[in-house]
Design an enzyme around this catalytic site. Structure first.
Site, PDB file in Angstrom:
ATOM      1  N   ALA A   9      97.499 -50.897 -27.228  1.00  0.00           N
ATOM      2  CA  ALA A   9      97.444 -52.130 -28.013  1.00  0.00           C
ATOM      3  C   ALA A   9      97.997 -53.317 -27.232  1.00  0.00           C
ATOM      4  O   ALA A   9      98.574 -54.239 -27.787  1.00  0.00           O
ATOM      5  CB  ALA A   9      98.233 -51.952 -29.311  1.00  0.00           C
ATOM      6  N   GLY A  11      96.134 -55.174 -25.005  1.00  0.00           N
ATOM      7  CA  GLY A  11      95.081 -56.125 -24.627  1.00  0.00           C
ATOM      8  C   GLY A  11      95.165 -57.418 -25.412  1.00  0.00           C
ATOM      9  O   GLY A  11      95.828 -57.509 -26.447  1.00  0.00           O
ATOM     10  N   ARG A  15      88.198 -62.315 -27.754  1.00  0.00           N
ATOM     11  CA  ARG A  15      87.023 -62.612 -28.584  1.00  0.00           C
ATOM     12  C   ARG A  15      87.358 -62.785 -30.064  1.00  0.00           C
ATOM     13  O   ARG A  15      86.525 -63.222 -30.850  1.00  0.00           O
ATOM     14  CB  ARG A  15      85.964 -61.511 -28.400  1.00  0.00           C
ATOM     15  CG  ARG A  15      85.203 -61.641 -27.100  1.00  0.00           C
ATOM     16  CD  ARG A  15      84.352 -60.415 -26.844  1.00  0.00           C
ATOM     17  NE  ARG A  15      85.160 -59.275 -26.452  1.00  0.00           N
ATOM     18  CZ  ARG A  15      84.712 -58.011 -26.406  1.00  0.00           C
ATOM     19  NH1 ARG A  15      83.478 -57.740 -26.764  1.00  0.00           N
ATOM     20  NH2 ARG A  15      85.514 -57.039 -26.020  1.00  0.00           N
ATOM     21  N   TYR A 365     103.469 -72.906 -70.508  1.00  0.00           N
ATOM     22  CA  TYR A 365     104.213 -72.560 -69.298  1.00  0.00           C
ATOM     23  C   TYR A 365     105.557 -71.952 -69.684  1.00  0.00           C
ATOM     24  O   TYR A 365     106.322 -72.547 -70.459  1.00  0.00           O
ATOM     25  CB  TYR A 365     104.456 -73.805 -68.415  1.00  0.00           C
ATOM     26  CG  TYR A 365     105.399 -73.487 -67.276  1.00  0.00           C
ATOM     27  CD1 TYR A 365     104.994 -72.639 -66.253  1.00  0.00           C
ATOM     28  CD2 TYR A 365     106.701 -73.985 -67.243  1.00  0.00           C
ATOM     29  CE1 TYR A 365     105.867 -72.298 -65.223  1.00  0.00           C
ATOM     30  CE2 TYR A 365     107.577 -73.651 -66.211  1.00  0.00           C
ATOM     31  CZ  TYR A 365     107.152 -72.808 -65.206  1.00  0.00           C
ATOM     32  OH  TYR A 365     108.010 -72.458 -64.200  1.00  0.00           O
TER      33      TYR A 365
HETATM   34  C1  UD1 Z   1      87.040 -49.018 -23.435  1.00  0.00           C
HETATM   35  C2  UD1 Z   1      86.508 -47.876 -22.553  1.00  0.00           C
HETATM   36  C3  UD1 Z   1      85.032 -47.669 -22.828  1.00  0.00           C
HETATM   37  C4  UD1 Z   1      84.827 -47.380 -24.309  1.00  0.00           C
HETATM   38  C5  UD1 Z   1      85.442 -48.498 -25.155  1.00  0.00           C
HETATM   39  C6  UD1 Z   1      85.391 -48.125 -26.616  1.00  0.00           C
HETATM   40  C7  UD1 Z   1      87.829 -47.988 -20.477  1.00  0.00           C
HETATM   41  C8  UD1 Z   1      87.842 -48.380 -19.067  1.00  0.00           C
HETATM   42  N1  UD1 Z   1      86.722 -48.221 -21.171  1.00  0.00           N
HETATM   43  O1  UD1 Z   1      86.357 -50.181 -23.023  1.00  0.00           O
HETATM   44  O2  UD1 Z   1      84.527 -46.595 -22.052  1.00  0.00           O
HETATM   45  O3  UD1 Z   1      83.449 -47.237 -24.586  1.00  0.00           O
HETATM   46  O4  UD1 Z   1      86.818 -48.713 -24.802  1.00  0.00           O
HETATM   47  O5  UD1 Z   1      85.858 -49.172 -27.421  1.00  0.00           O
HETATM   48  O6  UD1 Z   1      88.793 -47.447 -20.970  1.00  0.00           O
HETATM   49  N2  UD1 Z   1      94.202 -52.090 -23.441  1.00  0.00           N
HETATM   50  C9  UD1 Z   1      95.504 -52.127 -23.006  1.00  0.00           C
HETATM   51  N3  UD1 Z   1      95.784 -52.534 -21.737  1.00  0.00           N
HETATM   52  C10 UD1 Z   1      94.815 -52.902 -20.884  1.00  0.00           C
HETATM   53  C11 UD1 Z   1      93.478 -52.876 -21.321  1.00  0.00           C
HETATM   54  C12 UD1 Z   1      93.199 -52.458 -22.594  1.00  0.00           C
HETATM   55  O7  UD1 Z   1      96.421 -51.795 -23.757  1.00  0.00           O
HETATM   56  O8  UD1 Z   1      95.158 -53.247 -19.734  1.00  0.00           O
HETATM   57  C13 UD1 Z   1      93.918 -51.662 -24.805  1.00  0.00           C
HETATM   58  C14 UD1 Z   1      93.318 -52.759 -25.647  1.00  0.00           C
HETATM   59  O9  UD1 Z   1      94.317 -53.456 -26.358  1.00  0.00           O
HETATM   60  C15 UD1 Z   1      92.415 -51.984 -26.596  1.00  0.00           C
HETATM   61  C16 UD1 Z   1      92.030 -50.744 -25.804  1.00  0.00           C
HETATM   62  O10 UD1 Z   1      92.965 -50.634 -24.753  1.00  0.00           O
HETATM   63  O11 UD1 Z   1      93.088 -51.595 -27.757  1.00  0.00           O
HETATM   64  C17 UD1 Z   1      90.622 -50.812 -25.243  1.00  0.00           C
HETATM   65  O12 UD1 Z   1      90.553 -51.881 -24.347  1.00  0.00           O
HETATM   66  P1  UD1 Z   1      89.250 -52.758 -24.174  1.00  0.00           P
HETATM   67  O13 UD1 Z   1      89.497 -53.782 -23.144  1.00  0.00           O
HETATM   68  O14 UD1 Z   1      88.781 -53.209 -25.491  1.00  0.00           O
HETATM   69  O15 UD1 Z   1      88.284 -51.637 -23.548  1.00  0.00           O
HETATM   70  P2  UD1 Z   1      86.731 -51.700 -23.470  1.00  0.00           P
HETATM   71  O16 UD1 Z   1      86.344 -52.585 -22.351  1.00  0.00           O
HETATM   72  O17 UD1 Z   1      86.180 -51.993 -24.795  1.00  0.00           O
HETATM   73 CA    CA Z   2      87.237 -52.542 -26.938  1.00  0.00          CA
END
Ligand code: UD1
Ligand code: CA
Length: 456
Positions: A9, A11, A15, A365
């Site tokens: 969590a 990220g 978007r 009231y």
């Molecule tokens: C990721 C998967 C993808 C999958 C998709 C499903 C990878 C490389 N890819 O892609 O194969 O189909 O999820 O939704 O894993 N997060 C962190 N730190 C980071 C990056 C992400 O904590 O450095 C967390 C984000 O907060 C999020 C989750 O990991 O909750 C997924 O990250 P996100 O960047 O959304 O991954 P996707 O590119 O969607």
């Molecule tokens: Ca995602």
């Protein structure tokens, strides 16, 4: 076997276009991250670690009552890197770790249990939760070898045209044997389109060592991740449907489920009937055989059985058995309404107790008051509880009759069985069995119209 979970969590959630961290957005009244934490706990995974980064303080605050562990990822260098940041949480333990995402609130307890079971029984080192989609968009693709075994996961941005045609996708949710995961994490690099450390690469690394990887397939609804407000609304619709169906199975009648909004923790008794446009929020409890006519918002309140309510707002209050409310009543926090009472149209009650069988039927009231049972409030009563600086208390006994258009200037007490005359402004205590009249006497000026020459 020891089981724990890591929830990613950290990220940013660009978007979402929001000041709130992505995982703190609510679906059916509960933050996405808390849905995931609660689901892990209900699947008997007690040790939960959340990897936080962007908006860390807010996420920590919003989850603190759940008593979890936190790992911090300062820079978001990818999902693999996020798990590396949780190494301390994992080290020293042998067993299984489930890795889920804070933006995937729809995952069910049932699926988590099945995934763990499949992983253990199959003796896999890693099991990927997968799904099939006709339009798999930007999800990572599951690549299988000639024998049909999972070979690796390819991210959309790194996939060849041919790989992009694969309809089997990575949900981003898995379970791993802790030992093999820790070894594989050390081998990750960021040689890819996004220059990130991908957790997905662990799968290929395990396979290259000849280790067993499983794939467990579920319906897309469960693994849908939320990346935008549009996807948030989709997730809300899916969860709303689940919640409404659960209540209907429990014997609640919901006229139009697509227009009924019930938060995930609301409890409703059987044979309650809910018309469209009802919004039931927070920790609300509605007991049996109530009728919720259209358009109420009821938040963190308890409604006893047999209540009939319409087009009203009730917040942090209690309402007793068989009382009727509305239309257009506003019951504000800390109110406690008795049984068989009536709170009618355009009535506002604030931080007050109203006794059993008391009727406040219209345009009134009542604030900061304690009202006994069997009372009747005439139309247009105002409890004058505020002088611009402080609020004062009004006490009304049992079987009191308040005449229409009475002002009760607080602090004031009206004792049992007393009456107030219509149009009175009451400033002094009214003793038991007494009629209080506090208004100018009527004087008739005879022939006044004729004398003024105003007659027609
Ligand atoms: C990721 C998967 C993808 C999958 C998709 C499903 C990878 C490389 N890819 O892609 O194969 O189909 O999820 O939704 O894993 N997060 C962190 N730190 C980071 C990056 C992400 O904590 O450095 C967390 C984000 O907060 C999020 C989750 O990991 O909750 C997924 O990250 P996100 O960047 O959304 O991954 P996707 O590119 O969607
Ligand atoms: Ca995602």
């Amino acid at each position: 076997m020891y089981k724990c979970a890591i929830i990613l969590a950290a990220g940013e959630g660009k978007r979402m276009n929001s000041n709130t961290p992505k995982v703190m957005h609510k679906v059916c009244g509960k933050e996405m991250i808390n849905h995931v934490i609660d689901t892990m706990r209900s699947a008997d995974i007690d040790m939960v670690d959340v990897v936080i980064g962007r908006g860390a303080a807010e996420v920590k605050k919003g989850t603190e009552d759940r008593k979890i562990n936190y790992s911090v990822q300062e820079d978001q260098l990818g999902t693999g890197h996020a798990v590396m940041c949780a190494k301390e949480f994992l080290s020293g333990n042998e067993g299984i770790v489930a890795i889920f995402v804070g933006d995937g609130p729809l995952i069910s307890e049932h699926t988590v249990r099945e995934l763990l079971d499949y992983h253990e029984k199959g003796n896999y080192k890693a099991t990927i939760l997968t799904s099939r989609m006709n339009d798999p968009a930007k999800y990572g693709r599951i690549i299988r070898d000639e024998t049909g075994e999972v070979k690796k996961i390819v991210e959309f941005k790194d996939a060849t045209t041919e790989e992009k045609l694969v309809e089997e996708i990575n949900s981003g949710m898995y379970c791993f044997n802790i030992k093999e995961l820790l070894i594989s994490l050390d081998k990750l690099d960021n040689n890819n389109a996004q220059k990130e450390y991908y957790l997905t690469d662990v799968i290929g690394i395990l396979k290259d060592q000849g280790l067993k990887v499983g794939a467990f397939d579920v319906l897309a609804d469960e693994i849908t991740a939320v990346n935008s407000k549009v996807e948030l609304a989709n997730a809300e619709a899916i969860m709303r449907k689940r919640i409404n169906e659960k209540h209907m199975e429990n014997g609640v009648t919901i006229m139009d489920p697509s227009n009924t909004y019930i938060d995930c923790d609301v409890i409703i008794g059987k044979d309650t009937i809910i018309y469209p446009g009802n919004v039931l929020q927070g920790t609300t409890i509605i007991k049996e055989e109530c009728v919720l006519y259209p358009n109420n918002r009821i938040t963190d309140s308890v409604l006893e059985s047999g209540i009939v309510i319409q087009s009203s707002v009730v917040i942090e209050s209690k309402i007793g058995e068989k009382t009727t409310v509305g239309p257009y009543a506003y019951i504000r926090p800390e109110s406690n309404i008795g049984k068989h009472a009536r709170i009618g149209d355009f009535v506002e009650i604030k931080k007050s107790t109203i006794g059993d069988n008391t009727k406040v039927s219209h345009l009134t009231y009542i604030g900061d008051a304690e009202v006994g049972s069997g009372c009747n409030f005439g139309c247009g009563t105002v409890v004058v509880n505020y002088d611009g600086k402080a609020k004062y208390k009004t006490t009304i006994g049992n079987n009191v009759f308040i005449g229409c258009n009475t002002n009760l200037v607080s602090p004031v007490t009206i004792n049992d069985n007393a009456y107030t005359a219509a149009g009175s402004t009451i400033t002094n205590e009214v003793p038991k069995n007494t009629l209080a009249i506090a208004r100018a006497r009527q004087k008739n000026v005879e022939n006044w119209v004729v004398k003024k020459g105003l007659n027609k």
